[in-house]
Design an enzyme around this catalytic site. Structure first.
Site, short mmCIF file in Angstrom:
data_model
loop_
_atom_site.label_atom_id
_atom_site.label_comp_id
_atom_site.label_asym_id
_atom_site.label_seq_id
_atom_site.Cartn_x
_atom_site.Cartn_y
_atom_site.Cartn_z
N ASP A 9 6.81 -4.51 4.06
CA ASP A 9 6.30 -3.26 4.60
C ASP A 9 5.02 -3.62 5.37
O ASP A 9 4.36 -4.62 5.05
CB ASP A 9 5.99 -2.30 3.46
CG ASP A 9 5.28 -1.05 3.92
OD1 ASP A 9 5.78 -0.38 4.83
OD2 ASP A 9 4.20 -0.76 3.37
N ASP A 11 2.30 -1.07 6.70
CA ASP A 11 1.10 -0.27 6.42
C ASP A 11 0.75 -0.24 4.95
O ASP A 11 1.58 0.08 4.10
CB ASP A 11 1.29 1.16 6.95
CG ASP A 11 1.30 1.18 8.47
OD1 ASP A 11 0.50 0.45 9.08
OD2 ASP A 11 2.11 1.93 9.05
N ASP A 181 4.08 -1.43 -0.76
CA ASP A 181 3.20 -0.65 -1.63
C ASP A 181 3.81 0.67 -2.09
O ASP A 181 3.30 1.31 -3.00
CB ASP A 181 1.87 -0.36 -0.91
CG ASP A 181 2.07 0.62 0.25
OD1 ASP A 181 2.84 0.29 1.17
OD2 ASP A 181 1.45 1.71 0.23
#
Length: 233
Positions: A9, A11, A181
């Site tokens: 991922d 961001d 996250d």
């Protein structure tokens, strides 16, 4: 090492989006002539933005709608008469100029790229994400970028992960891992697709979701060792 395909991922995993988001929002408000009170306005914006992104991930709104609607709702809540479309354009342009790296991101991607392939998996706006990656210094270590915009499906949809895997060199599922996250997008998507996952959890939050990460780290600098340990299981 067991894994040879590392799907990150972007961001708040490799790039500190929270920092970039705040800087870009302040710049946008300044460009629109809003003097002061940007912190209060940003506090209005954040939950609106999150709710719209969740709606996008569930397929109930389009990304083009989201990009403008988040500003329209923010301005309406604050009683401001401002151009939401102009705000969206200024904000998105600013994002690529306000890149902040998560500590250890470049070193981790460089070391994993020497072992296999590093790919980016993101629901973000494709043109903006590509520019942010280029600005970050990560690009030389990235083999490909898979975006929901190009795919037509967003994380955690299994079809998105199939799309990402098809962009990589041929690899078995057990050789791939997702690092992110977001439990509800990255880790749940990995669970549904049937591949390993690493939950990047720097705030050490409790997992109260149905998503089950293969392992969890609080720092990017812990990932290489965790992957080696996983190879010995």
């Amino acid at each position: 090492m067991k894994h040879t395909l590392f799907l990150f991922d972007l961001d708040d995993t490799l790039l500190d989006f929270k920092a970039s988001e705040n800087l870009s929002f302040v710049r946008t408000m300044q460009a629109l002539g809003v003097a002061g009170a940007t912190e209060t306005l940003f506090n209005h914006y954040q939950p609106i933005n999150v709710a719209l992104w969740r709606a996008f991930e569930h397929g109930t709104v389009s990304k083009d709608f989201l990009k403008v609607e988040r500003f329209r709702q923010t301005f309406a809540a604050a009683g401001l008469v401002l151009d939401s479309e102009l705000a969206s354009r200024i904000y998105l342009e600013s994002l690529s100029d306000t890149v902040v790296l998560i500590d250890g991101a470049i070193e981790l991607c460089a070391s994993l790229a020497a072992i296999g392939e590093v790919g980016i998996i993101t629901n973000g706006v494709e043109s903006i994400q590509n520019r942010r990656i280029a600005s970050s210094g990560l690009q030389q270590h990235i083999a490909f970028v898979a975006t929901s915009e190009a795919c037509g499906h967003a994380k955690p949809d299994v079809r998105f992960f199939e799309y990402a895997m098809n962009m990589a060199r041929p690899v078995r599922k057990e050789q791939a891992i997702i690092i992110g996250d977001r439990l509800d997008a990255d880790i749940l998507g990995a669970n549904r697709f049937g591949i390993d996952s690493c939950w990047f959890n720097p705030e050490q939050l409790a997992n109260t979701s149905l998503a089950v990460p293969t392992f969890e780290v609080a720092s990017l600098r812990q990932i290489a060792a965790a992957l080696k340990n996983r190879a010995m299981v």
